[in-house]
Write a protein that holds these residues in place. Sequence first.
Motif, mmCIF file in Angstrom:
data_model
loop_
_atom_site.group_PDB
_atom_site.id
_atom_site.type_symbol
_atom_site.label_atom_id
_atom_site.label_comp_id
_atom_site.label_asym_id
_atom_site.label_seq_id
_atom_site.Cartn_x
_atom_site.Cartn_y
_atom_site.Cartn_z
ATOM 1 N N ALA A 82 -1.560 3.567 1.019
ATOM 2 C CA ALA A 82 -2.005 2.516 1.948
ATOM 3 C C ALA A 82 -1.076 1.304 1.908
ATOM 4 O O ALA A 82 -0.778 0.717 2.951
ATOM 5 C CB ALA A 82 -3.436 2.090 1.618
ATOM 6 N N THR A 83 -0.601 0.945 0.719
ATOM 7 C CA THR A 83 0.280 -0.216 0.590
ATOM 8 C C THR A 83 1.739 0.141 0.870
ATOM 9 O O THR A 83 2.553 -0.750 1.097
ATOM 10 C CB THR A 83 0.206 -0.832 -0.824
ATOM 11 O OG1 THR A 83 0.668 0.125 -1.773
ATOM 12 C CG2 THR A 83 -1.192 -1.309 -1.152
ATOM 13 N N GLY A 84 2.043 1.433 0.832
ATOM 14 C CA GLY A 84 3.427 1.865 1.008
ATOM 15 C C GLY A 84 4.281 1.596 -0.218
ATOM 16 O O GLY A 84 5.499 1.589 -0.136
ATOM 17 N N LYS A 85 3.632 1.379 -1.354
ATOM 18 C CA LYS A 85 4.350 1.066 -2.589
ATOM 19 C C LYS A 85 3.848 1.945 -3.729
ATOM 20 O O LYS A 85 2.648 2.040 -3.957
ATOM 21 C CB LYS A 85 4.144 -0.394 -2.968
ATOM 22 C CG LYS A 85 4.693 -1.362 -1.941
ATOM 23 C CD LYS A 85 4.386 -2.785 -2.319
ATOM 24 C CE LYS A 85 4.868 -3.754 -1.257
ATOM 25 N NZ LYS A 85 4.478 -5.132 -1.574
ATOM 26 N N SER A 86 4.775 2.575 -4.436
ATOM 27 C CA SER A 86 4.387 3.380 -5.589
ATOM 28 C C SER A 86 5.488 3.463 -6.636
ATOM 29 O O SER A 86 5.289 4.035 -7.701
ATOM 30 C CB SER A 86 4.002 4.798 -5.149
ATOM 31 O OG SER A 86 5.130 5.445 -4.587
ATOM 32 N N ARG A 87 6.648 2.880 -6.346
ATOM 33 C CA ARG A 87 7.765 2.958 -7.287
ATOM 34 C C ARG A 87 7.699 1.823 -8.308
ATOM 35 O O ARG A 87 7.312 0.697 -7.979
ATOM 36 C CB ARG A 87 9.089 2.903 -6.539
ATOM 37 C CG ARG A 87 9.354 4.182 -5.735
ATOM 38 C CD ARG A 87 10.666 4.079 -5.061
ATOM 39 N NE ARG A 87 10.585 2.936 -4.133
ATOM 40 C CZ ARG A 87 11.258 2.843 -3.019
ATOM 41 N NH1 ARG A 87 12.101 3.769 -2.682
ATOM 42 N NH2 ARG A 87 11.115 1.793 -2.236
ATOM 43 N N ALA A 88 8.098 2.137 -9.516
ATOM 44 C CA ALA A 88 8.143 1.134 -10.577
ATOM 45 C C ALA A 88 9.034 -0.024 -10.142
ATOM 46 O O ALA A 88 10.104 0.181 -9.573
ATOM 47 C CB ALA A 88 8.669 1.749 -11.865
#
Length: 101
Positions: A82-88
Motif C-alpha cells: 500500500a505504501t509502495g515501500k519495503s526496502r531497507a
Amino acid sequence: MPPVFSAVSTLPQPLDLTVTAPIEKDGAFATFVTVPGSAEVLGTRRAVKVGGTIDGHEFAATLMPSGEGPHWLPLRSALCRATGKSRAGEQVTIVLQRRLS
C-alpha cells in the motif's frame, strides 16, 4: 454473594506520536521499523496494540519490545504494498493515534 469484576477499559486510548524512520530488515521480523520514543510515550516496554497511519495508510498492529528501549513495528506485506515501500532504508512516517490495549 455475586463475584466482583474489576472494570478494565477496552476503549481505545488516544496517542500522539509521529515518527519518520527507515524500514529495517533484520532480527525477529522480516520487515519492521524501530519507533524511537515509544517506551516513554506508552509508559511500558511490553507489547502494545496500537492503531494509526503509515504514510497515510491506516493500520492496526502490535508494537513489539526490542529489549533495548524503543519498540519495533512489524510491517505486513499488504501495508508495504500500500505504501509502495519495503526496502531497507526507505523512510516511512508513522502516526500512532490510539492505543488499543
